[in-house]
Design an enzyme around this catalytic site. Structure first.
Site, PDB file in Angstrom:
ATOM      1  N   ASP A 345      10.726  -6.099  -7.077  1.00 47.54           N
ATOM      2  CA  ASP A 345      10.901  -4.686  -7.416  1.00 47.54           C
ATOM      3  C   ASP A 345       9.567  -3.995  -7.671  1.00 47.54           C
ATOM      4  O   ASP A 345       8.561  -4.629  -7.966  1.00 47.54           O
ATOM      5  CB  ASP A 345      11.779  -4.551  -8.658  1.00 47.54           C
ATOM      6  CG  ASP A 345      11.183  -5.276  -9.852  1.00 47.54           C
ATOM      7  OD1 ASP A 345      10.642  -6.379  -9.653  1.00 47.54           O
ATOM      8  OD2 ASP A 345      11.247  -4.753 -10.968  1.00 47.54           O
ATOM      9  N   GLU A 346       9.592  -2.703  -7.560  1.00 48.20           N
ATOM     10  CA  GLU A 346       8.513  -1.819  -8.008  1.00 48.20           C
ATOM     11  C   GLU A 346       7.119  -2.259  -7.581  1.00 48.20           C
ATOM     12  O   GLU A 346       6.226  -2.431  -8.401  1.00 48.20           O
ATOM     13  CB  GLU A 346       8.532  -1.713  -9.544  1.00 48.20           C
ATOM     14  CG  GLU A 346       9.820  -1.118 -10.081  1.00 48.20           C
ATOM     15  CD  GLU A 346       9.779  -0.968 -11.599  1.00 48.20           C
ATOM     16  OE1 GLU A 346      10.187   0.083 -12.084  1.00 48.20           O
ATOM     17  OE2 GLU A 346       9.348  -1.901 -12.293  1.00 48.20           O
ATOM     18  N   VAL A 347       6.919  -2.421  -6.289  1.00 47.48           N
ATOM     19  CA  VAL A 347       5.590  -2.784  -5.807  1.00 47.48           C
ATOM     20  C   VAL A 347       4.766  -1.518  -5.610  1.00 47.48           C
ATOM     21  O   VAL A 347       5.168  -0.600  -4.909  1.00 47.48           O
ATOM     22  CB  VAL A 347       5.679  -3.580  -4.487  1.00 47.48           C
ATOM     23  CG1 VAL A 347       4.293  -3.985  -4.026  1.00 47.48           C
ATOM     24  CG2 VAL A 347       6.572  -4.797  -4.668  1.00 47.48           C
TER      25      VAL A 347
END
Lengths: 545, 544
Positions: A345-347
């Site tokens: 997630d959330e790269v």
């Protein structure tokens, strides 16, 4: 007389006044003279699928009552899991020390209940197995005099039934342990009922984790999603790469989980029918990995030179994949569960964008300026590595959204708050199994009874075929760690997570807030009595206080 | 080199990363990014001069002693108790035994506490006029704490303990320091509500302890309310017998109350009790017949009850006896009489009340009836020689108040206008509106409490002087022994600094760095104060 599955619909205000005044399950005349606001189901939480409670009351003698293996049971005294559970539930039922001595003379009360027989009906009790997503947790409980019988195909159902049995016991007005004649047939609505705790943003001492596993069992949760590492710290002590925690933990030996700590947590969870699914989130959320593992993270650039800070895992180096391969090989053996959560997630792409080597690599690969392609490139290779370890994997929804090719048994974890239903629809349309967390981020606190909000969430409200709905195998309550540590985690989590527990276990039609409020107020008091400081739902008090 | 009162202004993000890594006080000359030059001081004293010269405190020989010149000696149990307490805070692990032979380091071997005025007030109760000022001079071999009264000495001892830190070898250390300190506001309170949930004595005591660490000096005890009446009255024992959640496990006996008051006194904390009437009194009615107004449904009583019945003489007889007792049980010069949120619907429904309204010429203005009641109550309380505090509605409704009345401003909207009005009318006031800590939200809401400026309203200097302080309020709907303490601290600490420190102390980054360390100190001293954000305390989990 039997009270059937029907709920009182009373004003919440009334419930508030009443439900908090009596913890004890109030006598038996359920249909005749219903007490205002008291649920006909007493303190049962989560509510079983089918319950029939009679007005006939039996007493449990502190001197003679025992929990036994039924003669016919496939599981005997050698099943440590059950023996441990008997001891636990015996203590819950008789919180004050039990009376000593023989229960000799008079069984004056013809209405005594002297034992609970636990009968594992299938040939393999699974006593020594680890629970899995396909574990059978169903059970049948028949409470009658002189014997109550708990039948379950596997030990997992027996564990759930023991909890239910303990929730049926109440004190009558003289303080005598009592239980009504009851028939229950129960099974979970969803197979995956999880709780996420985050040990990276704040280190959680072992005893805090164990206490919350205990509370999970009381709420029939069956998955501990252990978000063990993240940007701020790396408390997992890896045998293969010990420098990860030596440099990445808040403290190299007080703030780490050693292999034996992990083993203990897994066994403690297993004894309660709880799976431990570790999450090692990459390629983002990995700042702490970089402290102990040189060249693992992408060096960020400021203009033409490295800025000294680092970004996500460096996806263009072969050493990265060599490392991941060895690391996950270890994780695979340390954690027995069939699944590992790989995050994804959330790269944040800004660091990758700044790095000239990455830019060159993007060009070579023909990714253009689409860095999500680079992310997918990394994840794809990671998944291939995991596949060789024979683990299944769970991933956060972005991985699916970005079009990474996933194994068919992948579990997609839906967490983003907007367009939850559309996401569930898309994921299941693509044929993937999924679990839901979006409505259950318990770290977001607000004033008042927010448990009701969590309770009202319906995981299958999205548009889709029956086949699609079947792919939703459950959900998880998430308590991210920014603002919680050992000082405040437990009261913030319970009984708010209990609302999620019932939503995931009980029938879809169990949604009467007033009835739930009455049961939950009592269930919360029971948790406090058993030693978990669950916070109050509202003004009032617990009878045992 | 002397570091003067000046704050670093660094990115919060940086503070987050660094400040959480070290609890220990860092050297001033080479300031670590985001570490406040004031270490872990909270609330920040008015004047601080800290040198880079560090001394050691020997676990064997260091002592807190009365200065020879002090007007207060070994017979002052308040100070002796405080010495013991602070000795334990400074040396939490058992002290080393034996002789302290060689002094290899420059060290501070004692802290002399010197009460300078003839009357130390050692055996008094603190009051709103108590002098809490002190001067602290830390040097080798002796540190001196001078204060006119014991109250200042208590504050100075806390400050001294906050100056002590461990160096990299774990040695207790303190820098050469000069501090001159006094509170900005004299009333720095915390409201706890023991009616909506009963709070066990030990929870109250633990929070009084934490209050002292944050230099709070008023425990506003909202002791009874609608849901329960846990105050055990000697004169009317049936009030708690019938009105408490449980007649003897969920009550405060006279000796419980006495203990709480003494425990608070020893920490320079006043205990101001609130007996809120005429509303918020449902629990009173259970034990006291005819005290509450019977509500009507049409022509007949509905069986439920409203506020205190203001038309009966028996009501005032009861109140006179009740408050006579309260005035002897609670030594503080003030009683909080409540007066908030009176619901008129029950009064309106009652034909006797209607008749009374007509007789009195109140028309249909029920706030006049409320004022009628309050006026008589105030006259009663005046005869006990107590001052009173009241919630803002009482003055909003135009009740005639004694000039020393303290008006408690709590309504969230337009509190600045309210402060302006109240002080224009010449009344002393305290502020709670921005500090309702029961309203929780995601994230670092301490910053919101911290940024409040109580004197931001339009008014003359004379008006501003009438604002004597404020109170953080933690109403009890959603807190009990299971969650109260971590929910309260360190959020209330933000209010503590706002009320103690200079108006210009408002750098959120500097505060953040100090508060993180202060919070860890509270945890170390045994109060489970919740974290401000991601991170850890250096002392955590040692040996576990």
């Amino acid at each position: 007389m039997f009270a059937t599955l029907k709920f009182a619909a009373l004003l919440l205000a009334v419930v508030v006044c009443w439900a908090t005044q009596d913890y004890d399950y109030n006598d038996a005349e359920i249909d005749e003279e219903p007490t205002l606001g008291d649920s006909p189901y007493g303190s049962l939480w989560p509510l079983p699928q089918k319950v029939k409670i009679s007005t006939v009351v039996f007493k449990l003698s502190g001197a003679s009552f025992h929990i036994f293996d039924a003669k016919e049971s496939s599981s005997g005294a050698s099943c440590r899991l059950l023996q441990n559970a008997y001891r636990r539930y015996d203590e819950y039922i008789f919180t004050s020390s039990r009376k000593q001595g023989q229960n000799k003379s008079k069984k004056a009360l013809a209405s005594d209940m002297s034992e609970l027989q636990v009968w594992i009906t299938s040939a393999d009790s699974e006593c020594d197995s680890y629970p899995s997503v396909t574990s059978d947790e169903s059970y049948k409980l028949s409470v009658d005099s002189p014997v109550a019988v708990l039948k379950a195909p596997k030990v997992w159902g027996a564990l759930r039934g023991l909890e239910t049995f303990s929730q049926l016991v109440y004190k009558d007005e003289y303080g005598a342990k009592s239980i009504n004649r009851t028939d229950i047939h129960d099974f979970p609505r969803f197979a995956h009922r999880g709780l996420l705790l985050d040990t990276s943003r704040h280190f959680l001492p072992i005893k805090v984790i164990l206490a919350n596993l205990e509370a999970m069992a009381w709420n029939k949760f069956n998955v501990f999603h252990w978000h063990i590492v993240d940007d701020p710290s790396f408390p997992y002590l890896s045998r293969t790469f010990p420098q990860l925690s030596q440099h990445g933990a808040y403290h190299p030996y007080t703030h780490v989980y050693t292999p034996s700590d992990v083993k203990m947590i897994i066994e403690f969870a297993r004894l309660r029918g709880i799976r431990v699914v570790p999450e090692f989130d990459t390629p983002g959320h990995t700042q702490s990995w970089g402290k102990g593992q040189k060249d693992l993270l992408t060096p960020c650039y400021s203009g033409a030179s490295p800025s000294g800070s680092f970004g996500p895992v460096n996806p263009m180096l072969n050493t990265t994949y060599d490392f991941m391969s060895m690391f996950f090989k270890e994780v695979n053996t340390v954690f027995p569960d069939a699944y590992v959560h790989l995050g994804g997630d959330e790269v944040d792409f800004s660091c990758w964008k700044s790095n000239p080597d990455i830019q060159k690599f993007m060009e070579q690969q023909g990714f253009g300026m689409d860095y999500s392609k680079l992310e997918s490139f990394y994840i794809q290779r990671l998944l291939d590595i995991i596949t060789t370890t024979n683990k299944g994997y769970m991933i956060w929804q972005e991985v699916f959204d970005n079009g990474v090719k996933l194994k068919s048994d992948t579990v997609v974890h839906v967490w983003m708050g907007n367009k939850v239903e559309e996401e569930l629809q898309k994921v299941t349309e693509a044929g993937f199994t999924t679990i839901l967390s979006a409505p259950w981020y318990l770290d977001y606190i607000s004033y008042g009874q927010d448990w009701q909000k969590f309770y009202r969430a319906e995981p299958l409200s999205f548009k889709g075929t029956d086949a699609q709905k079947k792919l939703v195998i459950g959900g998880e309550a998430c308590l991210w760690g920014e603002y919680v540590d050992a000082t405040n985690l437990t009261p913030r989590l319970w009984p708010r997570a209990s609302a999620v527990g019932e939503r995931l276990w009980s029938d879809r039609d169990v949604r009467d807030l007033n009835d739930a409020y009455s049961r939950l107020a009592k269930h919360r008091c029971r948790m406090v009595q058993r030693g978990i400081p669950a916070e109050p739902l509202f003004t009032g008090y617990c009878a045992h206080e």
